[in-house]
Each structure stands twice: as C-alpha cells, then as structure tokens.
Design a protein around this motif. Structure first.
Motif, PDB file in Angstrom:
ATOM      1  N   TYR A  17      71.173 -42.212  60.632  1.00 54.50           N
ATOM      2  CA  TYR A  17      70.053 -42.832  61.324  1.00 54.50           C
ATOM      3  C   TYR A  17      69.273 -43.706  60.349  1.00 54.50           C
ATOM      4  O   TYR A  17      68.831 -43.236  59.297  1.00 54.50           O
ATOM      5  CB  TYR A  17      69.136 -41.755  61.899  1.00 54.50           C
ATOM      6  N   PRO A  19      65.915 -45.824  60.453  1.00 53.25           N
ATOM      7  CA  PRO A  19      64.778 -46.220  61.290  1.00 53.25           C
ATOM      8  C   PRO A  19      64.443 -47.697  61.118  1.00 53.25           C
ATOM      9  O   PRO A  19      64.562 -48.256  60.028  1.00 53.25           O
ATOM     10  CB  PRO A  19      63.634 -45.340  60.778  1.00 53.25           C
ATOM     11  N   TYR A  22      58.444 -50.255  61.611  1.00 49.93           N
ATOM     12  CA  TYR A  22      57.464 -50.058  62.660  1.00 49.93           C
ATOM     13  C   TYR A  22      56.067 -50.183  62.071  1.00 49.93           C
ATOM     14  O   TYR A  22      55.730 -49.502  61.107  1.00 49.93           O
ATOM     15  CB  TYR A  22      57.630 -48.665  63.289  1.00 49.93           C
TER      16      TYR A  22
END
Length: 92
Positions: A17, A19, A22
C-alpha cells in the motif's frame, strides 16, 4: 496430508500500500470554494458537489461527549440503589 502442517503458523499477508499525498487544509479549502460557488450559483464545473467526509470521523471523535458522563452517573445511582436494597434485605 499434502499441504497440512500441524505446527505451521502462516506468515502475515503483506500489502503493497502506497498512500497518496493528502493535505487536509487543501481539501477543506477546496470544499469551501465548491460550497460557496454552489451557494452563489457560479458552478462552472459540470460535476456535482460532493462533500468529502475525510476527517469528519476524526473531528467527531475529538468532540467531548456528555453521554459517557451521564452513563457513569446512572451506573453510580443504580449501584447505590442496589446497595440500599441489599442493606435492607440482609441487615434489617
């Protein structure tokens, strides 16, 4: 018994994963701009306004709740009543 190992502990499944970047303040600013554009009727984009819920659960969790305090008081009252009943049943 092919494939069955009695004392074999399987390894945890790995994830790959990564990310995405953000920025909470940038998302909040974009949401405010969209909301204001919608309120003013200046919606230049064709896509509908969809509010983001990112961070809403986190904000709601930080909010102090009075329900747990009321619950504790209720438990203490019930415990006190039960102790009074036990006292009158066994010591009177």
């Amino acid at each position: 018994m092919a494939g069955f190992k009695f004392f074999h502990i399987p390894k945890p499944k790995g994830f790959n994963y990564k990310p995405m970047y953000y920025d909470e303040s940038k998302e909040a600013m974009r949401e405010r701009e969209e909301r204001i554009r919608k309120e003013l009727g200046l919606n230049s984009k064709d896509k509908p306004f969809v509010p983001t819920i990112k961070g809403q659960f986190h904000k709601a969790r930080k909010r102090p709740s009075g329900s747990s305090r009321q619950s504790n008081i209720r438990v203490l009252i019930i415990l006190f009543i039960l102790l009074l009943i036990v006292y009158f049943l066994f010591f009177r």
